[in-house]
Structure formats: structure tokens, C-alpha cells
Design a protein around this motif. Structure first.
Motif, PDB file in Angstrom:
ATOM      1  N   HIS A  11       0.836  -1.204   0.000  1.00 17.24           N
ATOM      2  CA  HIS A  11       0.000   0.000   0.000  1.00 17.24           C
ATOM      3  C   HIS A  11       0.870   1.254   0.000  1.00 17.24           C
ATOM      4  O   HIS A  11       1.915   1.316   0.657  1.00 17.24           O
TER       5      HIS A  11
ATOM      6  N   GLN B 141      -7.834  -6.355   3.871  1.00 10.87           N
ATOM      7  CA  GLN B 141      -7.121  -5.487   2.941  1.00 10.87           C
ATOM      8  C   GLN B 141      -6.340  -4.401   3.669  1.00 10.87           C
ATOM      9  O   GLN B 141      -5.272  -3.984   3.205  1.00 10.87           O
ATOM     10  N   HIS B 142      -6.874  -3.923   4.763  1.00  9.19           N
ATOM     11  CA  HIS B 142      -6.212  -2.890   5.561  1.00  9.19           C
ATOM     12  C   HIS B 142      -6.179  -3.382   7.009  1.00  9.19           C
ATOM     13  O   HIS B 142      -7.141  -3.201   7.761  1.00  9.19           O
ATOM     14  N   TRP B 143      -5.095  -4.017   7.382  1.00  7.69           N
ATOM     15  CA  TRP B 143      -5.016  -4.737   8.649  1.00  7.69           C
ATOM     16  C   TRP B 143      -5.229  -3.824   9.853  1.00  7.69           C
ATOM     17  O   TRP B 143      -5.761  -4.260  10.863  1.00  7.69           O
TER      18      TRP B 143
ATOM     19  N   GLN C   7      -8.074   2.340   8.106  1.00 10.24           N
ATOM     20  CA  GLN C   7      -7.712   3.515   7.324  1.00 10.24           C
ATOM     21  C   GLN C   7      -7.937   4.766   8.168  1.00 10.24           C
ATOM     22  O   GLN C   7      -8.805   4.795   9.044  1.00 10.24           O
TER      23      GLN C   7
ATOM     24  N   ARG D  88      -6.137   6.727   4.118  1.00 11.10           N
ATOM     25  CA  ARG D  88      -4.808   6.152   3.939  1.00 11.10           C
ATOM     26  C   ARG D  88      -4.641   4.918   4.818  1.00 11.10           C
ATOM     27  O   ARG D  88      -5.157   4.867   5.933  1.00 11.10           O
ATOM     28  N   ASP D  89      -3.890   3.942   4.329  1.00 13.54           N
ATOM     29  CA  ASP D  89      -3.680   2.700   5.053  1.00 13.54           C
ATOM     30  C   ASP D  89      -2.806   2.964   6.286  1.00 13.54           C
ATOM     31  O   ASP D  89      -1.665   3.424   6.170  1.00 13.54           O
TER      32      ASP D  89
ATOM     33  N   ALA E 285       0.464   0.805   6.470  1.00 10.86           N
ATOM     34  CA  ALA E 285       1.485   1.292   5.546  1.00 10.86           C
ATOM     35  C   ALA E 285       2.160   2.549   6.094  1.00 10.86           C
ATOM     36  O   ALA E 285       3.382   2.696   6.020  1.00 10.86           O
TER      37      ALA E 285
ATOM     38  N   GLN F 141      -6.329   3.982  15.034  1.00 15.21           N
ATOM     39  CA  GLN F 141      -5.411   4.952  14.412  1.00 15.21           C
ATOM     40  C   GLN F 141      -4.403   5.489  15.425  1.00 15.21           C
ATOM     41  O   GLN F 141      -3.224   5.633  15.124  1.00 15.21           O
TER      42      GLN F 141
END
Length: 263
Positions: free
Chosen positions: A25, A42-44, A47, A52-53, A56, A232
């Protein structure tokens, strides 16, 4: 035995530098439709508010946060050690001038001095390195000055001087060997402090320029969405905790052993 902590530290830094190569990503690619998306296959780690991932950005931010801290503490160790060596070697007014300057830097709280310098010079990597080098150099200067001053009074150094050996040979063969084992724990312990300082400056908006991923800035950006998307904020906080704890444990392992075998 003294090499093990250094090898371990190098391995940790190399791993953090190589991690971005396995992440597919883009850390700055936005997907507003997936803003504040929950963790998925897909996004462990989900986001962020711009889609944004998070994983990543966390991994791509590691070599910047930790690598920048390693550069800062490396320059601080070099500058501080040279100042301490010069102070102990010269003595007299030269020693007083250098050490009073070091004491002046120690009079300021490290984070405030770094904040002042970075604020005056503007954000970015270069101001961070300059500011944190000045804040982290005094402990190295005081340590090296104390060790070298004691060694200069020893009989083997006096014998080397009487035999006509130059300053370079004396430094290399008689002063650096007892100093280097004590610099390693100071360096690794200072690395953890520097990582936290860089994260603090990034949290205040004085770190790397956005949208470059950096752990402190990631925490600041995610804070308004703490109740909606706690992952996050948790991701960079856990990253800071793990890396700082690792640096501290490596520094602990690098401490010289006492006669009874305890650090």
C-alpha cells in the motif's frame, strides 16, 4: 560479549529499514470513500480520516522516526565525545570553556531546547538533527571528559607520553578502549529518549513535512477521531512503546558488568 548489544541494535534498525519493502500500500495514497475504515483483510490496521492505510503509514514511518533518531544520537555521540576528549586533554581554560558551554546546554530542558531550535529553523529533518544533537551531546561530553581525565593521570599514559608517543596514538591505544564500552549504553539509552522527543515534536507539528508518515504526526492527526477509530492512535503509540522499550533493554544489556556479575 560487548558486541552483542551493538549487533542486536543494528539488526533492529535494519529490520525497520527493510519493512517498507514488503508493504504494497502507498502510505500517502488517499481513499476518501474508505475514511476511518475499520481493520480488514485489505487494511489490517484500518484507514485514517483521509482513507490512507494505517499499517502502511506505520511501517513507512518507522525508518523515518527511528532512523532520524539514530542519526541524531549518532551525531550527538560524536560531537559530545570529541568535546569531552578535547576538554580533558587541554585542561585549564580550554576545559573550563567547553564544560561551561556543556553545562549551559544542560540548564535547558532538552525538549524545550529542541522545540526552540526547530521552531526557529523551521520543521524538517535538518533542523531536527541540529536541535537534537545539541540536546543529546552534553551527556556524552561529560562522560568522555570524566573517563579520559582519569585515564590521563594513569601511569601507562604518562609512560606513553615520556616515550614520545603522539596524541593520536595515546587516544587510540590508551583513551578510547576504556571509553567505548561506556559510550554504547549511553548511545542506546539516548536513542529511546530521542525517538520520544522526535515523536513529541511531530505531535506539535514541528517534525517532518506532511504528508510524510511520522509516528508523532500520526498520533496528532488521529487524536480527533479517538472515539470513532481508536486503532489509528493505538498503532503509532504501540510502535513507539515497542521501539523505545527495545532500545532501553539493549542499553541495559550493554551496561558494563560489575565484579559480582551484575550490571
Amino acid at each position: 560479549m560487548r558486541r552483542r548489544p551493538l549487533i542486536l541494535l543494528g539488526g533492529v534498525l535494519a529490520l525497520l529499514a527493510l519493512l517498507p519493502l514488503i508493504v504494497t500500500h502507498d502510505p500517502i495514497a488517499q481513499d476518501l470513500a474508505g475514511a476511518l475504515g475499520e481493520p480488514s483483510t485489505q487494511h489490517w490496521l484500518g484507514q485514517d480520516h483521509l482513507g490512507r492505510d494505517v499499517l502502511a503509514r506505520l511501517i513507512h514511518g518507522a525508518p523515518r522516526s527511528v532512523g532520524l533518531a539514530a542519526a541524531c544520537i549518532g551525531f550527538a555521540a560524536l560531537v559530545g565525545t570529541l568535546l569531552g576528549l578535547c576538554a580533558a586533554w587541554w585542561g585549564g581554560w580550554g576545559e573550563s570553556l567547553i564544560m561551561r558551554g556543556v553545562d549551559l546546554l544542560l540548564a535547558f530542558p532538552g525538549i524545550l531546547l529542541a522545540l526552540l531550535l526547530v521552531g526557529l529553523l523551521g520543521g524538517g529533518a535538518v533542523p531536527l538533527v541540529i536541535g537534537l544533537t545539541l540536546t543529546q551531546a552534553p551527556p556524552f561530553a561529560r562522560l568522555s571528559r570524566a573517563i579520559v581525565a582519569g585515564e590521563l593521570l594513569s601511569t601507562h599514559v604518562e609512560a606513553a607520553r615520556l616515550a614520545g608517543f603522539g596524541a593520536g596514538a595515546i587516544f587510540r591505544h590508551h583513551l578510547l578502549p576504556p571509553l567505548l564500552p561506556l559510550l554504547l549504553p549511553q548511545l542506546t539509552l539516548g536513542l529511546g529518549t530521542t525517538i520520544m522527543t522526535i515523536a513529541g515534536l511531530g505531535f506539535l507539528g514541528l517534525g517532518l513535512t506532511p504528508p510524510t508518515p511520522e509516528w508523532g504526526a500520526m498520533i496528532a492527526e488521529a487524536l480527533p477521531y479517538l472515539t470513532e477509530a481508536p486503532w489509528q492512535t493505538a498503532a503509532p503509540c504501540i510502535g513507539l512503546f515497542i521501539v523505545t522499550l527495545s532500545a532501553t533493554l539493549i542499553g541495559r544489556a550493554a551496561l558494563p558488568k560489575s565484579r559480582d556479575g551484575e550490571a
